[in-house]
Design a protein around this motif. Structure first.
Motif: not given
Ligand SMILES: Nc1ncnc2c1ncn2[C@@H]1O[C@H](COP(=O)(O)OP(=O)(O)O)[C@@H](O)[C@H]1O
Ligand SMILES: [Mg+2]
Length: 238
Positions: A41-46, A15
């Motif tokens: 913030g681990a990146g699971k959703t991403t 991002y």
């Molecule tokens: N839309 C976005 N814009 C900027 N940074 C993002 C966005 N979505 C997630 N992040 C960042 O990417 C990292 C991984 O987030 P995320 O995948 O949501 O982790 P998790 O699901 O494990 O909590 C975090 O540092 C988060 O702040």
């Protein structure tokens, strides 16, 4: 050995200047339940969104049922049977429960449609009770059940479920997880779920640990101690 239905190689998603996942390789076998665990913030959703196509990775290969899909649209991935159930459940909010299932079942073979809807109702009897209710008025947990029901109706081959336990009462978490296991046992589905709830150990065959966008472990459940997982990667123990 079981077939790898989903295979991700060296996937990086950013991002802006933040790399949310860094060169991640991941797979899921036919009929496997894989838990992706790791702190906020681990990146699971991403990782799940990159696989489903709702965010675009910078680099890497995604293979699903033998197809290279990293440049496919969300819809095309969905049509081949890859479905993401995000934290904000993916439902048609203005339609009734029944209509949600009827619209979704169009992605399935005609002669199986009735059976699939009956199976969704059997798994989640509350959906049958509330079949005439507008989906947006269901509780959060019921919406999550409907989203899984939609996955059943549309005959998804792989369901990616993002932190299903969030917002569910502890008793409901146990029940919901048991239902996911039943779905895997009854059907040919593969289930990949991200979780911070230790109860994921009750249903996952394998755990994939992520932290700060990097892999920390990828182990069959029997090789991991409950305490190690709890201490290192799981925040909530409810
Ligand atoms: N839309 C976005 N814009 C900027 N940074 C993002 C966005 N979505 C997630 N992040 C960042 O990417 C990292 C991984 O987030 P995320 O995948 O949501 O982790 P998790 O699901 O494990 O909590 C975090 O540092 C988060 O702040
Ligand atoms: Mg998340």
């Amino acid at each position: 050995m079981s077939e790898q239905v989903l295979k991700v190689t060296d996937l990086t998603t950013c991002y802006g200047s933040i790399s949310a996942i860094k060169s991640i390789s991941f797979y899921a076998l036919d009929r496997e339940i894989v838990g992706i665990v790791g702190p906020n913030g681990a990146g699971k959703t991403t990782l799940l969104e990159s696989i489903a196509g709702s965010v675009q990775p910078l680099e890497g290969i995604i293979e699903f049922l033998g197809h290279r899909i990293e440049h496919w649209s969300v819809l095309k991935r969905r049509q081949l049977g890859l479905m993401l159930i995000p934290q904000e459940a993916n439902i048609f909010p203005m339609m009734s429960v029944k209509k949600n299932l009827e619209v979704s079942v169009i992605l399935s073979d005609r002669d199986k449609r009735e059976e699939l809807i009956s199976y969704a109702y059997e798994l989640f009897p509350i959906l049958y009770e509330r079949r005439k209710q507008i989906a947006s008025t269901l509780s959060g947990g019921q919406q999550r059940m409907l989203a899984v029901g939609i996955g059943i109706a549309s005959n998804a081959r792989v369901m990616l479920i993002d932190e299903p336990s969030i917002g569910l009462a502890p008793k409901l978490v146990t029940k919901f997880f048991e239902t996911l296991k039943k779905i895997r046992d009854d059907t040919k589905k593969t289930i990949v779920l991200s979780e911070q709830n230790i109860k994921v150990l009750n249903i996952a065959d394998r755990l994939f640990g992520l932290e700060a966008g990097e892999i920390r472990f990828d182990e069959r459940k029997e090789n991991l101690s409950r305490d190690a997982v709890k201490d290192l990667y799981l925040g909530s123990i409810s």
